[in-house]
Scaffold this motif. Structure first.
Motif, PDB file in Angstrom:
ATOM      1  N   GLU A   1       0.877  -1.019  -0.171  1.00 58.36           N
ATOM      2  CA  GLU A   1      -0.060   0.126  -0.307  1.00 58.36           C
ATOM      3  C   GLU A   1       0.459   1.035   0.087  1.00 58.36           C
ATOM      4  O   GLU A   1       0.818   2.232  -0.380  1.00 58.36           O
ATOM      5  CB  GLU A   1      -0.572   0.246   1.260  1.00 58.36           C
ATOM      6  N   GLU A   2       2.377   1.507   0.898  1.00 59.24           N
ATOM      7  CA  GLU A   2       2.566   2.414   0.422  1.00 59.24           C
ATOM      8  C   GLU A   2       3.761   2.812  -0.438  1.00 59.24           C
ATOM      9  O   GLU A   2       3.315   3.803  -0.676  1.00 59.24           O
ATOM     10  CB  GLU A   2       4.044   2.298   2.146  1.00 59.24           C
ATOM     11  N   ALA A   3       4.037   1.594  -1.104  1.00 57.67           N
ATOM     12  CA  ALA A   3       4.364   1.573  -3.040  1.00 57.67           C
ATOM     13  C   ALA A   3       3.451   2.545  -3.536  1.00 57.67           C
ATOM     14  O   ALA A   3       3.914   3.590  -3.921  1.00 57.67           O
ATOM     15  CB  ALA A   3       4.710   0.674  -3.030  1.00 57.67           C
ATOM     16  N   TYR A   4       1.942   1.612  -3.419  1.00 60.89           N
ATOM     17  CA  TYR A   4       1.855   2.190  -4.131  1.00 60.89           C
ATOM     18  C   TYR A   4       0.963   3.613  -4.342  1.00 60.89           C
ATOM     19  O   TYR A   4       1.142   5.071  -4.854  1.00 60.89           O
ATOM     20  CB  TYR A   4      -0.603   1.721  -3.960  1.00 60.89           C
ATOM     21  N   GLU A   5       0.659   4.516  -2.725  1.00 62.09           N
ATOM     22  CA  GLU A   5       0.172   5.809  -2.364  1.00 62.09           C
ATOM     23  C   GLU A   5       1.525   6.580  -2.930  1.00 62.09           C
ATOM     24  O   GLU A   5       1.476   7.289  -3.864  1.00 62.09           O
ATOM     25  CB  GLU A   5       0.295   5.753  -0.965  1.00 62.09           C
ATOM     26  N   MET A   6       2.538   6.364  -2.470  1.00 60.75           N
ATOM     27  CA  MET A   6       4.129   6.914  -3.113  1.00 60.75           C
ATOM     28  C   MET A   6       4.098   6.998  -4.987  1.00 60.75           C
ATOM     29  O   MET A   6       4.354   8.319  -5.270  1.00 60.75           O
ATOM     30  CB  MET A   6       4.871   6.467  -2.911  1.00 60.75           C
ATOM     31  N   LEU A   7       3.823   5.973  -5.717  1.00 62.34           N
ATOM     32  CA  LEU A   7       3.364   6.249  -7.097  1.00 62.34           C
ATOM     33  C   LEU A   7       2.209   7.287  -7.161  1.00 62.34           C
ATOM     34  O   LEU A   7       2.411   7.471  -8.905  1.00 62.34           O
ATOM     35  CB  LEU A   7       3.396   4.637  -7.256  1.00 62.34           C
ATOM     36  N   SER A   8       0.901   6.354  -6.491  1.00 65.91           N
ATOM     37  CA  SER A   8      -0.130   7.457  -6.747  1.00 65.91           C
ATOM     38  C   SER A   8       0.291   8.544  -6.594  1.00 65.91           C
ATOM     39  O   SER A   8      -0.165   9.893  -7.191  1.00 65.91           O
ATOM     40  CB  SER A   8      -0.974   7.351  -5.694  1.00 65.91           C
ATOM     41  N   GLU A   9       1.000   9.314  -5.892  1.00 65.02           N
ATOM     42  CA  GLU A   9       1.435  10.702  -5.283  1.00 65.02           C
ATOM     43  C   GLU A   9       2.466  11.143  -7.042  1.00 65.02           C
ATOM     44  O   GLU A   9       2.410  12.674  -6.890  1.00 65.02           O
ATOM     45  CB  GLU A   9       2.769  11.318  -4.065  1.00 65.02           C
ATOM     46  N   LEU A  10       3.014  10.354  -7.514  1.00 64.27           N
ATOM     47  CA  LEU A  10       3.963  10.766  -8.705  1.00 64.27           C
ATOM     48  C   LEU A  10       3.122  10.933 -10.254  1.00 64.27           C
ATOM     49  O   LEU A  10       3.679  11.310 -10.902  1.00 64.27           O
ATOM     50  CB  LEU A  10       5.245  10.350  -8.711  1.00 64.27           C
ATOM     51  N   LYS A  11       1.797  10.552 -10.423  1.00 62.72           N
ATOM     52  CA  LYS A  11       1.423  10.099 -10.793  1.00 62.72           C
ATOM     53  C   LYS A  11       1.170  11.674 -11.374  1.00 62.72           C
ATOM     54  O   LYS A  11      -0.011  12.066 -10.767  1.00 62.72           O
ATOM     55  CB  LYS A  11      -0.482   9.247 -11.148  1.00 62.72           C
ATOM     56  N   LYS A  12       0.672  12.346 -12.785  1.00 64.97           N
ATOM     57  CA  LYS A  12       0.226  12.660 -13.086  1.00 64.97           C
ATOM     58  C   LYS A  12      -1.278  12.848 -13.770  1.00 64.97           C
ATOM     59  O   LYS A  12      -2.352  11.536 -13.921  1.00 64.97           O
ATOM     60  CB  LYS A  12       1.396  13.786 -14.947  1.00 64.97           C
ATOM     61  N   GLU A  13      -2.406  14.608 -13.581  1.00 60.29           N
ATOM     62  CA  GLU A  13      -3.321  13.605 -13.940  1.00 60.29           C
ATOM     63  C   GLU A  13      -4.219  12.999 -15.364  1.00 60.29           C
ATOM     64  O   GLU A  13      -3.218  13.566 -16.823  1.00 60.29           O
ATOM     65  CB  GLU A  13      -4.186  15.382 -14.469  1.00 60.29           C
ATOM     66  N   GLY A  14      -4.285  12.179 -15.575  1.00 62.62           N
ATOM     67  CA  GLY A  14      -4.616  11.652 -16.983  1.00 62.62           C
ATOM     68  C   GLY A  14      -3.625  10.674 -17.160  1.00 62.62           C
ATOM     69  O   GLY A  14      -3.958   9.772 -18.112  1.00 62.62           O
ATOM     70  N   GLU A  15      -2.729  10.292 -16.050  1.00 60.39           N
ATOM     71  CA  GLU A  15      -1.658   9.455 -16.349  1.00 60.39           C
ATOM     72  C   GLU A  15      -1.747   7.998 -15.350  1.00 60.39           C
ATOM     73  O   GLU A  15      -2.597   7.830 -14.968  1.00 60.39           O
ATOM     74  CB  GLU A  15       0.322  10.618 -15.774  1.00 60.39           C
ATOM     75  N   SER A  16      -1.229   6.949 -16.873  1.00 57.11           N
ATOM     76  CA  SER A  16      -1.968   5.560 -16.396  1.00 57.11           C
ATOM     77  C   SER A  16      -0.740   5.190 -14.995  1.00 57.11           C
ATOM     78  O   SER A  16       0.509   5.781 -15.881  1.00 57.11           O
ATOM     79  CB  SER A  16      -1.671   4.872 -17.285  1.00 57.11           C
ATOM     80  N   PHE A  17      -0.288   3.984 -14.721  1.00 57.96           N
ATOM     81  CA  PHE A  17       0.403   3.065 -14.025  1.00 57.96           C
ATOM     82  C   PHE A  17       1.342   3.162 -14.840  1.00 57.96           C
ATOM     83  O   PHE A  17       3.219   2.897 -14.529  1.00 57.96           O
ATOM     84  CB  PHE A  17      -0.295   2.560 -13.058  1.00 57.96           C
ATOM     85  N   THR A  18       1.105   2.468 -15.457  1.00 57.70           N
ATOM     86  CA  THR A  18       2.091   2.024 -17.058  1.00 57.70           C
ATOM     87  C   THR A  18       3.189   3.028 -17.397  1.00 57.70           C
ATOM     88  O   THR A  18       4.068   3.432 -17.741  1.00 57.70           O
ATOM     89  CB  THR A  18       2.011   1.504 -18.157  1.00 57.70           C
ATOM     90  N   GLU A  19       2.383   4.553 -18.057  1.00 60.47           N
ATOM     91  CA  GLU A  19       3.368   5.212 -18.347  1.00 60.47           C
ATOM     92  C   GLU A  19       3.545   6.069 -17.187  1.00 60.47           C
ATOM     93  O   GLU A  19       4.846   6.826 -17.223  1.00 60.47           O
ATOM     94  CB  GLU A  19       1.801   6.632 -18.642  1.00 60.47           C
ATOM     95  N   LEU A  20       3.471   6.269 -15.949  1.00 59.65           N
ATOM     96  CA  LEU A  20       4.416   6.691 -14.923  1.00 59.65           C
ATOM     97  C   LEU A  20       5.755   6.046 -14.780  1.00 59.65           C
ATOM     98  O   LEU A  20       6.807   6.106 -15.187  1.00 59.65           O
ATOM     99  CB  LEU A  20       3.559   6.601 -13.334  1.00 59.65           C
ATOM    100  N   ILE A  21       5.275   4.799 -14.725  1.00 57.87           N
ATOM    101  CA  ILE A  21       6.664   4.136 -14.219  1.00 57.87           C
ATOM    102  C   ILE A  21       7.831   3.752 -15.343  1.00 57.87           C
ATOM    103  O   ILE A  21       9.071   3.960 -15.821  1.00 57.87           O
ATOM    104  CB  ILE A  21       6.154   2.249 -14.244  1.00 57.87           C
TER     105      ILE A  21
END
Length: 77
Positions: free
Chosen positions: A10-30
């Motif tokens: 959950e912690e890693a998910y929250e950290m990644l979520s904070e880095l996501k830009k609006e409309g960006e998928s997790f694949t695009e973020l990674i």
């Protein structure tokens, strides 16, 4: 395109979520956050900064992430 399922904390998910830009998928973020890591080999950074500068930078990073961790813990309560 093939897909893979990843299990993360959950912690890693929250950290990644904070880095996501609006409309960006997790694949695009990674992809976005890993591309800069793939451009240079770690060995290229050897000797770039001296030990004192490194220690200072490491403390700043640790302080930054500890603050994020505390905020995430409070948000879960």
């Amino acid at each position: 395109m093939a897909h893979k399922t990843l299990t993360i904390s959950e912690e890693a998910y929250e950290m990644l979520s904070e880095l996501k830009k609006e409309g960006e998928s997790f694949t695009e973020l990674i992809k976005r956050i890993t591309v800069p890591l793939r451009k240079k080999k770690l060995s290229e950074f050897a000797g770039v900064i001296d030990d004192e500068e490194f220690a200072k930078a490491a403390l700043e990073v640790r302080h930054h992430w500890s603050g994020k961790s505390k905020r995430l813990q409070r948000a879960r309560l």
